[in-house]
Write a protein that holds these residues in place. Structure first.
Motif, PDB file in Angstrom:
ATOM      1  N   TYR A 272       6.288  -6.837   1.510  1.00  0.00           N
ATOM      2  CA  TYR A 272       6.003  -5.943   0.396  1.00  0.00           C
ATOM      3  C   TYR A 272       7.079  -6.027  -0.678  1.00  0.00           C
ATOM      4  O   TYR A 272       8.240  -6.334  -0.403  1.00  0.00           O
ATOM      5  N   ILE A 273       6.645  -5.741  -1.902  1.00  0.00           N
ATOM      6  CA  ILE A 273       7.558  -5.562  -3.029  1.00  0.00           C
ATOM      7  C   ILE A 273       7.291  -4.177  -3.609  1.00  0.00           C
ATOM      8  O   ILE A 273       6.137  -3.764  -3.749  1.00  0.00           O
ATOM      9  N   VAL A 274       8.362  -3.453  -3.917  1.00  0.00           N
ATOM     10  CA  VAL A 274       8.237  -2.099  -4.435  1.00  0.00           C
ATOM     11  C   VAL A 274       8.906  -2.009  -5.797  1.00  0.00           C
ATOM     12  O   VAL A 274      10.087  -2.345  -5.943  1.00  0.00           O
ATOM     13  N   PHE A 275       8.136  -1.576  -6.783  1.00  0.00           N
ATOM     14  CA  PHE A 275       8.692  -1.260  -8.093  1.00  0.00           C
ATOM     15  C   PHE A 275       8.915   0.243  -8.159  1.00  0.00           C
ATOM     16  O   PHE A 275       8.002   1.028  -7.878  1.00  0.00           O
ATOM     17  N   ILE A 276      10.120   0.644  -8.534  1.00  0.00           N
ATOM     18  CA  ILE A 276      10.473   2.056  -8.626  1.00  0.00           C
ATOM     19  C   ILE A 276      10.407   2.480 -10.080  1.00  0.00           C
ATOM     20  O   ILE A 276      11.234   2.070 -10.893  1.00  0.00           O
ATOM     21  N   GLU A 277       9.397   3.264 -10.403  1.00  0.00           N
ATOM     22  CA  GLU A 277       9.228   3.754 -11.774  1.00  0.00           C
ATOM     23  C   GLU A 277       9.995   5.073 -11.884  1.00  0.00           C
ATOM     24  O   GLU A 277       9.526   6.132 -11.475  1.00  0.00           O
ATOM     25  N   GLN A 278      11.181   4.990 -12.418  1.00  0.00           N
ATOM     26  CA  GLN A 278      12.090   6.136 -12.439  1.00  0.00           C
ATOM     27  C   GLN A 278      12.065   6.816 -13.805  1.00  0.00           C
ATOM     28  O   GLN A 278      11.672   6.210 -14.802  1.00  0.00           O
ATOM     29  N   ALA A 314       3.344  -3.219  -3.468  1.00  0.00           N
ATOM     30  CA  ALA A 314       2.415  -4.346  -3.558  1.00  0.00           C
ATOM     31  C   ALA A 314       2.629  -5.292  -2.385  1.00  0.00           C
ATOM     32  O   ALA A 314       3.760  -5.486  -1.921  1.00  0.00           O
ATOM     33  N   ASP A 315       1.554  -5.875  -1.916  1.00  0.00           N
ATOM     34  CA  ASP A 315       1.632  -6.908  -0.888  1.00  0.00           C
ATOM     35  C   ASP A 315       2.291  -8.146  -1.499  1.00  0.00           C
ATOM     36  O   ASP A 315       1.831  -8.661  -2.521  1.00  0.00           O
ATOM     37  N   ARG A 316       3.375  -8.618  -0.889  1.00  0.00           N
ATOM     38  CA  ARG A 316       4.129  -9.740  -1.468  1.00  0.00           C
ATOM     39  C   ARG A 316       3.339 -11.037  -1.448  1.00  0.00           C
ATOM     40  O   ARG A 316       3.606 -11.955  -2.244  1.00  0.00           O
ATOM     41  N   HIS A 317       2.368 -11.164  -0.564  1.00  0.00           N
ATOM     42  CA  HIS A 317       1.636 -12.421  -0.407  1.00  0.00           C
ATOM     43  C   HIS A 317       0.360 -12.455  -1.250  1.00  0.00           C
ATOM     44  O   HIS A 317       0.016 -13.499  -1.822  1.00  0.00           O
ATOM     45  N   THR A 318      -0.316 -11.329  -1.362  1.00  0.00           N
ATOM     46  CA  THR A 318      -1.568 -11.297  -2.123  1.00  0.00           C
ATOM     47  C   THR A 318      -1.407 -10.719  -3.520  1.00  0.00           C
ATOM     48  O   THR A 318      -2.260 -10.934  -4.381  1.00  0.00           O
ATOM     49  N   GLY A 319      -0.335  -9.941  -3.736  1.00  0.00           N
ATOM     50  CA  GLY A 319      -0.140  -9.286  -5.022  1.00  0.00           C
ATOM     51  C   GLY A 319      -0.943  -8.009  -5.183  1.00  0.00           C
ATOM     52  O   GLY A 319      -0.884  -7.367  -6.239  1.00  0.00           O
ATOM     53  N   GLN A 320      -1.689  -7.613  -4.174  1.00  0.00           N
ATOM     54  CA  GLN A 320      -2.515  -6.413  -4.267  1.00  0.00           C
ATOM     55  C   GLN A 320      -1.668  -5.148  -4.094  1.00  0.00           C
ATOM     56  O   GLN A 320      -0.859  -5.061  -3.158  1.00  0.00           O
ATOM     57  N   LEU A 321      -1.860  -4.176  -5.004  1.00  0.00           N
ATOM     58  CA  LEU A 321      -1.221  -2.870  -4.832  1.00  0.00           C
ATOM     59  C   LEU A 321      -1.925  -2.116  -3.712  1.00  0.00           C
ATOM     60  O   LEU A 321      -3.161  -2.128  -3.627  1.00  0.00           O
ATOM     61  N   ILE A 322      -1.161  -1.478  -2.838  1.00  0.00           N
ATOM     62  CA  ILE A 322      -1.793  -0.683  -1.806  1.00  0.00           C
ATOM     63  C   ILE A 322      -2.274   0.625  -2.428  1.00  0.00           C
ATOM     64  O   ILE A 322      -1.759   1.081  -3.455  1.00  0.00           O
ATOM     65  N   LYS A 323      -3.274   1.233  -1.830  1.00  0.00           N
ATOM     66  CA  LYS A 323      -3.935   2.386  -2.442  1.00  0.00           C
ATOM     67  C   LYS A 323      -3.049   3.627  -2.470  1.00  0.00           C
ATOM     68  O   LYS A 323      -3.167   4.464  -3.361  1.00  0.00           O
ATOM     69  N   THR A 324      -2.189   3.776  -1.488  1.00  0.00           N
ATOM     70  CA  THR A 324      -1.367   4.980  -1.400  1.00  0.00           C
ATOM     71  C   THR A 324      -0.358   5.022  -2.534  1.00  0.00           C
ATOM     72  O   THR A 324       0.264   4.011  -2.866  1.00  0.00           O
ATOM     73  N   LYS A 325      -0.194   6.204  -3.120  1.00  0.00           N
ATOM     74  CA  LYS A 325       0.832   6.431  -4.136  1.00  0.00           C
ATOM     75  C   LYS A 325       1.948   7.258  -3.523  1.00  0.00           C
ATOM     76  O   LYS A 325       1.694   8.239  -2.823  1.00  0.00           O
ATOM     77  N   TYR A 326       3.175   6.866  -3.811  1.00  0.00           N
ATOM     78  CA  TYR A 326       4.336   7.529  -3.233  1.00  0.00           C
ATOM     79  C   TYR A 326       5.190   8.142  -4.339  1.00  0.00           C
ATOM     80  O   TYR A 326       5.471   7.487  -5.348  1.00  0.00           O
ATOM     81  N   TYR A 327       5.629   9.368  -4.126  1.00  0.00           N
ATOM     82  CA  TYR A 327       6.399  10.089  -5.142  1.00  0.00           C
ATOM     83  C   TYR A 327       7.636  10.717  -4.505  1.00  0.00           C
ATOM     84  O   TYR A 327       7.638  11.076  -3.340  1.00  0.00           O
ATOM     85  N   SER A 328       8.677  10.848  -5.302  1.00  0.00           N
ATOM     86  CA  SER A 328       9.831  11.655  -4.906  1.00  0.00           C
ATOM     87  C   SER A 328      10.300  12.424  -6.134  1.00  0.00           C
ATOM     88  O   SER A 328       9.837  12.180  -7.252  1.00  0.00           O
ATOM     89  N   SER A 329      11.238  13.312  -5.935  1.00  0.00           N
ATOM     90  CA  SER A 329      11.813  14.006  -7.080  1.00  0.00           C
ATOM     91  C   SER A 329      12.597  13.024  -7.936  1.00  0.00           C
ATOM     92  O   SER A 329      12.867  11.893  -7.537  1.00  0.00           O
TER      93      SER A 329
END
Length: 556
Positions: A272-278, A314-329
């Motif tokens: 997986y690859i994670v982009f953190i939108e801060q 996102a899946d690192r191999h397919t590039g597909q974003l997973i459906k779940t959205k994750y949030y923090s403060s």
């Protein structure tokens, strides 16, 4: 939220959640040492010179420790306003048979060459707007305010590798290919000639097949997008710069297309690859208005603590974003430590702060302050501390709300399915870290443990504006080992594994140490990574300014 019906909303929290999480803060400082000499212009050393060895440099180390960072802060009477703006100075410590040589060269970027030819600053940087040509008439000078300045190629952030070749990089669309032996500046590389992006980070990740991953962006009629990029492997024998085969794996629309987020790095695990939108936001309209008013780029960034932080996975191999959205403060992060997967969870460790205004604060005026003004500046900075976020990768639609989804014995982080979003993390430290000022510039045994479960990381402690200690964190018990000496300021530590390593920390940690107290007193420090004690140092009879990032290039 517009996509709530189509996805599960998940947030990360620790045992004591609160919407505006308050980071612990280091003790207030007084009487801080003047560090002006660490941000002063120096001369380059283009031909290798010998160093004086104290102690012992292990004979098995063969290669070059490459470092980057600002090294010239004025041309003629015009001076840069921000530390990030200084002209890139590349450093090379070549190590073989227990001996070390040192060389350095200014990057001959277009920015450097044009500034040098005019003997004044003619190319705008992050915190410095170039002054108009005094030879222009009043009308040409006025209308120049309405032109968007060209992106700089002053690539002074880091050394990076693509297809086995070395480049120096910043956060624009330009890089420069570098001869890693002579430090000669080669071709200028424009990302947009290979792929439809406007910029890329200076912190790529590498997989074990030799491919390189990065994060870029684009903007146009359809809005602002963040892009996950992949550059295929190569053999490092290219005569010219070559990014052919680069592709966009995934495109992520900005949550607010009018105000995209600033980012400096990203997270990568095995799959997986994670982009953190801060919530550090850029305002393009303000950028144009500031340009007309003659103000610099760093003024268009704003910290918005009322907004949440969003983790896009996102899946690192397919590039597909997973459906779940994750949030923090709201939080801000510049550098990741490591990330790995375990039993259906994604564990992400990173250095975080609770105040994203810090990026614009590193002006030359602040760094060259002394006495109470320096103390005041330092005490105004947020304390960056290591955190762990854990994301459940397979969230079922029928999972109950307000129920902890994390079932790992070694972390207190929790994830809760909710329609409003909650917050937080697990702290990866004990309170003894606060006396060293928190930490930044984290590094691990990247070769063997990146994207895998790990135990140790290394960093700079920040008991001053710049790092003034080296730290080793043992995540089993969150125990610290410390190297710290008054008046010495070490660089980002880089781990080099021993050739016969059996344990994760079998190897050495390298850092370039400088001091404002005495000229030409810099040295390359080599620590035993396991005991965190000094093995040896290579003293360099030149001045070296405080830098940013580097890497070790192992050579046969």
């Amino acid at each position: 939220l517009p996509d709530m019906a189509a996805s599960t909303l998940t947030a990360v929290t620790e045992t004591t959640p609160s919407f505006f999480a308050s980071n612990k803060k280091r003790p207030s400082a007084s009487g801080l040492e003047f560090i002006g000499p660490l941000v002063s212009s120096v001369e380059e050393t283009p031909y290798p010179i010998s160093t004086v060895i104290k102690g012992e440099i292990p004979s098995w180390i063969t290669g070059s420790f490459l470092r980057n960072g600002p090294g010239r802060f004025e041309f003629g009477e015009s001076k840069f306003n921000h530390w990030f703006d200084g002209m890139a100075l590349m450093h090379r410590f070549h190590i073989k048979d227990g001996q070390v040589t040192y060389s350095s060269c200014f990057l001959r970027s277009d920015s450097y060459v044009q500034n040098a030819e005019k003997n004044r600053i003619v190319v705008s940087e992050f915190g410095t707007l170039a002054t108009p040509d005094p030879c222009k008439n009043i009308f040409a000078w006025f209308f120049s305010r309405f032109q968007i300045p060209k992106a700089t190629d002053n690539a002074g952030v880091s050394f990076v590798k693509y297809k086995g070749d070395f480049y120096v990089s910043t956060e624009t669309n330009f890089m420069r290919k570098i001869d890693s032996v002579s430090l000669e500046t080669k071709e200028k590389v424009d990302w947009s000639e290979y792929i439809a992006i406007n910029a890329a980070t200076a912190h790529p990740h590498y997989d074990r097949d030799g491919a390189t991953y990065n994060l870029g962006n684009s903007y146009g009629r359809n809005g602002f997008f963040y892009h996950i990029l992949r550059v295929p492997p190569g053999d490092g024998k290219n005569d010219v710069a070559d990014l052919s085969g680069a592709e966009i794996l995934c495109s992520i629309p900005a949550s607010d297309p009018r105000k995209p987020s600033y980012y400096h790095s990203f997270v990568m695990s095995e799959n997986y690859i994670v982009f953190i939108e801060q919530p550090i936001k850029l305002d393009p309209l303000k950028f144009m208005l500031y340009r007309v008013a003659g103000k610099s780029f760093h003024k268009v960034m704003s910290w918005n603590p009322e907004l949440e932080t969003i983790f896009h996975v996102a899946d690192r191999h397919t590039g597909q974003l997973i459906k779940t959205k994750y949030y923090s403060s709201a939080m801000f992060t510049l550098h990741q430590i490591n990330a790995y997967e375990d039993n259906g969870y994604l564990i992400m460790d990173m250095c975080c702060g609770d105040d994203g205004t810090v990026i614009g604060d590193f002006t030359m005026e602040n760094l060259q302050a002394s006495g109470e003004e320096l103390d005041k500046f330092f005490n105004s900075l947020c304390t960056n501390l290591p955190r762990r976020y854990v994301l459940p990768l397979d969230v079922k639609e029928d999972e109950p709300n307000d129920h902890n989804l994390i079932n790992l014995p070694y972390t207190t982080a929790t994830a809760v399915k909710t329609v409003t979003g909650v917050c937080d993390h697990e702290d990866l430290y004990n309170d003894d870290l606060l006396q060293y000022g928190g930490l930044e510039f984290p590094q691990i045994n990247y070769t063997y443990y990146n994207a895998r479960p790990y135990r140790y990381f290394y960093a700079c402690g920040f008991g001053h504006v710049f790092g003034d200690s080296l730290l080793k964190m043992d995540l089993e018990g969150k125990k610290l080992k410390v190297w710290r000496h008054a008046g010495l300021f070490p660089s980002e530590p880089v781990f080099v594994p021993a050739p016969d390593a059996k344990d994760e920390d079998d190897g050495v940690v390298m850092s370039v140490v400088i001091t404002p107290r005495e000229k030409k007193s810099s040295f390359l420090l080599v620590l035993d990574a396991k005991t965190f004690t000094e093995l040896g140092r290579a003293e360099v009879p030149v001045d070296i300014p405080y830098g940013t990032h580097g890497l070790f290039n192992e050579m046969s």
